[in-house]
Design an enzyme around this catalytic site. Structure first.
Site, PDB file in Angstrom:
ATOM      1  CD  GLU A  35      33.362  37.513  51.255  1.00 13.10           C
ATOM      2  OE1 GLU A  35      34.000  38.424  51.713  1.00 13.10           O
ATOM      3  OE2 GLU A  35      33.458  36.533  50.702  1.00 13.10           O
ATOM      4  CD  GLN A  40      38.450  46.815  58.565  1.00 14.94           C
ATOM      5  OE1 GLN A  40      37.868  45.998  58.856  1.00 14.94           O
ATOM      6  NE2 GLN A  40      38.225  47.984  58.601  1.00 14.94           N
ATOM      7  CE1 TYR A  80      40.784  48.070  62.035  1.00 14.52           C
ATOM      8  CE2 TYR A  80      41.882  46.213  61.481  1.00 14.52           C
ATOM      9  CZ  TYR A  80      41.568  47.531  61.401  1.00 14.52           C
ATOM     10  OH  TYR A  80      42.679  48.197  60.571  1.00 14.52           O
ATOM     11  CE1 TYR A 118      32.942  42.172  48.879  1.00 14.38           C
ATOM     12  CE2 TYR A 118      33.133  41.604  51.356  1.00 14.38           C
ATOM     13  CZ  TYR A 118      33.422  41.380  49.851  1.00 14.38           C
ATOM     14  OH  TYR A 118      34.192  40.116  49.702  1.00 14.38           O
ATOM     15  CG  ASP A 136      36.518  43.418  48.063  1.00  9.42           C
ATOM     16  OD1 ASP A 136      36.459  43.636  46.709  1.00  9.42           O
ATOM     17  OD2 ASP A 136      37.198  42.422  48.577  1.00  9.42           O
ATOM     18  CB  CYS A 196      48.855  44.942  32.711  1.00 10.39           C
ATOM     19  SG  CYS A 196      48.249  46.073  33.933  1.00 10.39           S
ATOM     20  CB  CYS A 205      42.009  47.340  31.157  1.00 10.25           C
ATOM     21  SG  CYS A 205      42.520  48.294  32.496  1.00 10.25           S
TER      22      CYS A 205
HETATM   23  N1  ADE Z   1      38.503  38.962  50.186  1.00 11.85           N
HETATM   24  C1  ADE Z   1      37.390  39.115  50.473  1.00 11.85           C
HETATM   25  N2  ADE Z   1      36.605  38.135  50.235  1.00 11.85           N
HETATM   26  C2  ADE Z   1      37.376  37.201  49.723  1.00 11.85           C
HETATM   27  C3  ADE Z   1      36.900  35.919  49.357  1.00 11.85           C
HETATM   28  N3  ADE Z   1      35.615  35.287  49.416  1.00 11.85           N
HETATM   29  N4  ADE Z   1      38.151  35.206  48.747  1.00 11.85           N
HETATM   30  C4  ADE Z   1      39.323  35.829  48.866  1.00 11.85           C
HETATM   31  N5  ADE Z   1      39.667  36.893  49.140  1.00 11.85           N
HETATM   32  C5  ADE Z   1      38.528  37.751  49.611  1.00 11.85           C
END
Ligand code: ADE
Length: 323
Positions: A35, A40, A80, A118, A136, A196, A205
């Site tokens: 994660e 980014q 980063y 997050y 996120d 969609c 939606c």
């Molecule tokens: N982006 C952020 N977390 C993710 C995940 N667990 N699987 C795929 N894309 C992601």
């Protein structure tokens, strides 16, 4: 959104989910690494880094113990770098507290460097099946369309509102599958160019119903990033290039880079600097201009290659640098 919409989303996820390496583990340390890398950075880029990182550092303790230089080398290319430094800071804090794993403790996780709401939600829901939402950018995009959210989705008010909505919807589902299915829908279907007709949430939606999908999410206009002009020198002696280490603090701290100058230099100015610094060279070639974009600034770089007569052993530009 109601319970049956969530059921459709979960079924869609079962059928359509990508086979990603972090989906084969429940180890909270590994989920945390994935994660953190995925903030980014695109999934395709992350996969090989994730695998290499965990091969070298399979446990929290390994991460706490690795020398920083080696850690940054493993991260090289992901950008980063504070993410890598914070991972290690957090691992050191946990190890000092005698934890050899990431505990399922929201309060404790929230205190660790680099771990925001997050990441706490992702670790707790994905690794521990605890009902804690993880919101996120992907998830916010989905929610902003489903509810036609008129406010700036990056505001804390909006985030809080959707945290509570998701907390309610999560009840009865597997928190892991719930979190991953929202992320996956945002990544594969509810994208900038949404699909969609094939979305499992299209019948609840609001934006789809009103054909306003492309007007969401609403974001405040971003400030323009400041642009810095620099000149980069590729000093070549035989088959080696000169690099130098940046200072200990600030942007890209302690990382290596090609020597550079804080303005755009003409070829004539380059010749003058080389003469002043008594650097003996065979020739100078202008290679072109490149732009590097960070989260908060942009660098426009002019690049010169300088073929040297003899090696340079001192970091001759260092005294000139203001940062
Ligand atoms: N982006 C952020 N977390 C993710 C995940 N667990 N699987 C795929 N894309 C992601």
């Amino acid at each position: 959104m109601k319970e049956n919409d969530i059921q459709r989303l979960l079924l869609w996820y079962e059928k359509n989910k990508r086979d990603l390496p972090w989906r084969h583990t429940k180890d909270a340390y590994k989920i945390w690494v994935s994660e953190t890398m995925l903030q980014q950075t695109r999934v395709d880029t992350v996969v090989p880094y994730y695998e290499r990182f965990l091969k070298k550092l399979p446990t929290l303790k390994d991460l706490a113990m690795i020398p920083e230089e080696e850690l940054l080398k493993l991260w090289e290319g992901l950008g980063y770098y504070s993410r890598a430094r914070n991972l290690q800071k957090a691992a050191k804090i946990l190890c000092a507290e005698k934890f050899d794993f990431l505990p399922p403790d929201k309060f404790l996780l929230e205190q660790l460097p680099g771990i925001g709401p997050y990441t706490v939600g992702a670790i707790l829901s994905i690794a521990y099946e605890i009902e804690e939402p993880a919101i996120d950018g992907n998830v916010l995009r989905v929610l902003s369309r489903v509810y036609e959210e008129s406010e700036d989705i990056l505001s804390s008010k909006v985030r809080k509102k959707y945290t509570e909505i998701l907390r309610g919807l999560m009840k009865g589902a597997s928190p892991n599958l719930f979190t991953q299915s929202f992320i996956e829908l945002g990544a594969l279907v509810c994208t900038k160019t949404p699909d969609c007709p094939n979305c499992p949430l299209n019948n609840c939606c609001k934006a789809y119903k009103h054909q306003t999908v492309l007007s969401y999410p609403k974001k405040k206009l971003k400030k323009e990033k400041p642009v810095f002009l620099k000149t980069v020198f590729l000093f070549q002696y035989k088959n080696t290039f000169m690099i130098h280490k940046r200072q200990e603090n600030g942007l890209l701290a302690n990382l290596y880079e090609f020597p550079n100058w804080e303005s755009f230099l003409t070829l004539e100015e380059v010749y003058n600097i080389l003469a002043q610094k008594k650097i003996f060279y065979k020739n100078v070639t202008f290679l072109g201009e490149v732009t590097h974009v960070f989260s908060h600034q942009k660098w426009h770089l002019k690049v010169y290659k300088i073929l040297l007569e003899e090696p340079i052993f001192h970091d001759f530009l260092l005294q000139e640098r203001k940062f």
